[in-house]
Design an enzyme around this catalytic site. Structure first.
Site, PDB file in Angstrom:
ATOM      1  N   PHE A 112       0.806  -1.222   0.000  1.00 19.48           N
ATOM      2  CA  PHE A 112       0.000   0.000   0.000  1.00 19.48           C
ATOM      3  C   PHE A 112       0.844   1.279   0.000  1.00 19.48           C
ATOM      4  CE2 PHE A 112      -2.257  -2.963   3.146  1.00 19.48           C
ATOM      5  CZ  PHE A 112      -2.783  -3.756   2.143  1.00 19.48           C
ATOM      6  N   HIS A 113       1.919   1.308  -0.797  1.00 18.00           N
ATOM      7  CA  HIS A 113       2.796   2.477  -0.833  1.00 18.00           C
ATOM      8  C   HIS A 113       2.957   3.065  -2.238  1.00 18.00           C
ATOM      9  CE1 HIS A 113       5.077   0.832   2.970  1.00 18.00           C
ATOM     10  NE2 HIS A 113       3.857   1.293   3.253  1.00 18.00           N
ATOM     11  N   PRO A 114       1.894   3.269  -3.010  1.00 18.47           N
ATOM     12  CA  PRO A 114       2.083   3.854  -4.340  1.00 18.47           C
ATOM     13  C   PRO A 114       2.565   5.298  -4.266  1.00 18.47           C
ATOM     14  CG  PRO A 114      -0.253   3.769  -3.805  1.00 18.47           C
ATOM     15  CD  PRO A 114       0.463   3.031  -2.715  1.00 18.47           C
TER      16      PRO A 114
END
Length: 547
Positions: A477-479
């Site tokens: 969840f780190h775009p």
């Protein structure tokens, strides 16, 4: 209803909440904060373990999915993004990790602006932090140098312990990974327990930190359920200017000074493209008037892909075991009485930053270790006792894209992360799984008899490890990077070093900034929530200085 403001902030997520706080501190500024989702007054947002019920929940999540990804053997992934006040800070893992000093020094070099160096980023990390060390008698020089005392964002130690995690930490040390007491002093190499954005056992999201204390400011308007269809861009004699936004339902809102786009690394490029700012060929394909041909909008997508290695254990007291039968009731009672135990837990408790091979000169992989196992967050725990040792490549070289799939604002964007698309990333994936095996073979874990369940001991060659990594890996969840900042000479820079939007002709689009994770030119070597707050802190000063 008022329609004219000085500043309009699009997106009440991590950056948007801080920006709204800082911009409205001067009562002369009329500020509007727009959030497509609803209020954050949902009990599963407040209770830390509630991320299990917020991810994949349309009340709090945009419910995005990736396109089939070749690097993941054609699989699609759930791609959670917060759709609620507080944004991703309302559904994320609550881990407070800044990254490494070298990350921000690299940003300074890539942008040509020393404001982004670690030395100059550190004051902006401290500005909004209230760290447990500063009020717990840890008043040494390091605590004062690296951490804030009086900021709005509370950072605390976790309120639970699992002996099997202590053993895993000891195994890391036996494998050559040194203990580390603080992941946030610029060098995070080592093993230790993550600190979390919580206050006394409750999640402390960006809305709690930055909006709730100022709810009585009459010059700040917060609107939920407000979906922006596009930005309003004018062509003027002296160039392009952003004058406001168009909401769903054909409602026009005007910004006299600036529109700040803080919709996140997925939705900010989507809104720019819907507004005619993006790759000309893509926009023409969907019948959108090309206001500025900006091929880099939506490109440069980077993400941390976690390879979820699962190990069966014996007599370890994992959550798989503790949550059976009346165990759930005991867990609930403990939390109700003490705000401790598994209901206070972040998705990952133990962390380790290390090198995938000894030849590297910095930590390039991160472990998130959990006393539980499941196929994916939101799905049931496995029936057998197990731990999960997720490991991600901190510095991926793979790059993806986010693009609109139609001209309809209500349609989800096409998310193509392009994971494991480079030889370097595939090599690190294989090395990471071997490193996990090395740690789990250490004497400190022997009493729990760890047995590799995924990917499985029969998987031995690099090619097989890479293929199975594609089967079990998922986003952490780190775009970032889809509206990257950079030098004027960089054709892939969407923003200038002060986060102002470029027009593709050597100038700027007046009155438009992008302030969120999309602005990062390169992904930091750690989790991304803390760096987004630092970015917003800088941006607020620059916006106010511009008048």
């Amino acid at each position: 209803m008022e329609r004219d403001f000085d500043y309009i902030v699009v997106g009440a997520g991590t950056a948007g909440c801080l920006l709204a706080n800082r911009l409205s501190a001067d009562p002369a500024n009329r500020v509007l904060l727009l959030e497509a989702g609803g209020s954050d007054n949902y009990h599963w947002i407040r209770i830390p373990v509630g991320y299990l019920y917020c991810i994949g929940n349309p009340r709090t999540d945009w419910m995005y999915r990736t396109e089939p990804d070749p690097g993941l053997n054609g699989r699609q992934l759930r791609y959670p993004r917060g759709r609620v006040l507080g944004g991703c800070s309302s559904i994320n893992g609550m881990l407070y990790v800044r990254g490494q000093a070298r990350d921000f020094d690299a940003w300074a070099e890539l942008t040509g602006d020393d404001a982004w160096s670690w030395e100059n980023a550190l004051p902006d990390f401290r500005a909004h932090e209230s760290n447990w060390r500063r009020d717990a008698g840890v008043d040494d020089a390091a605590a004062a140098e690296f951490h804030g005392r009086d900021g709005e964002l509370r950072v605390e130690r976790q309120r639970l312990k699992f002996p099997v995690l202590e053993a895993f930490a000891a195994a890391c040390t036996e494998a050559g990974i040194p203990p580390r007491a603080d992941f946030n002093d610029g060098d995070n190499e080592g093993v230790g327990f993550f600190e979390v954005t919580q206050r006394r056992g409750w999640r402390w999201n960006a809305a709690s930190a930055f909006l709730r204390p100022i709810r009585n400011r009459t010059n700040l308007t917060v609107r939920t359920g407000a979906e922006v269809d596009r930005l309003l861009i004018e062509r003027r004699a002296d160039g392009l200017a952003c004058t406001g936004v168009l909401l769903r339902g054909d409602e026009h809102l005007t910004a006299r000074r600036a529109v700040i786009l803080s919709a996140g690394a997925v939705n900010s490029p989507k809104l720019l493209q819907l507004s005619g700012l993006g790759p000309a060929e893509l926009l023409a394909e969907h019948g959108i008037d090309v206001i500025a041909d900006l091929p880099a909008v939506g490109g440069n997508l980077q993400d941390h892909l976690q390879i979820r290695s699962v190990w069966k254990v014996r007599d370890a007291g994992t959550l798989n075991e503790l949550s059976r039968g009346i165990g759930k009731a005991r867990i609930a009672i403990e939390y109700a009485l003490k705000r401790t135990g598994p209901m206070s837990m972040a998705p990952s408790q133990l962390g380790a930053f290390t090198r995938s091979d000894p030849g590297r000169n910095h930590a390039n992989v991160e472990f998130h270790v959990q006393p539980l196992s499941l196929d994916a967050f939101g799905e049931p725990l496995h029936a057998f006792p197990a731990i999960t040792a997720s490991v991600c490549n901190l510095n991926p070289t793979s790059r993806g894209r986010i693009d609109i799939g139609s001209s309809r604002p209500e349609d989800a964007p096409l998310i193509r992360p392009n994971y494991l698309s480079t030889d370097e990333d595939r090599r690190v994936a294989a090395q990471s799984l071997r490193l996990t095996r090395t740690v789990c073979s250490q004497p400190a874990l022997a009493r729990y008899a760890p047995q590799e369940w995924k990917p499985g001991v029969e998987i031995q060659t690099d090619d097989d490890l890479i293929r199975h990594a594609g089967d079990i890996a998922t986003t952490i969840f780190h775009p970032v990077g889809t509206t990257a900042m950079g030098k004027d000479t960089d054709p892939d820079a969407v923003l200038d070093p002060h986060l102002r939007m470029r027009d593709g002709r050597g100038g700027r689009i007046a009155g438009l900034r992008v302030v969120d994770a999309g602005a990062m030119p390169v992904i930091p070597s750690g989790n991304t929530n803390a760096p987004v707050l630092m970015i917003a802190e800088k941006a607020a000063r620059w916006i106010l200085a511009d008048g």
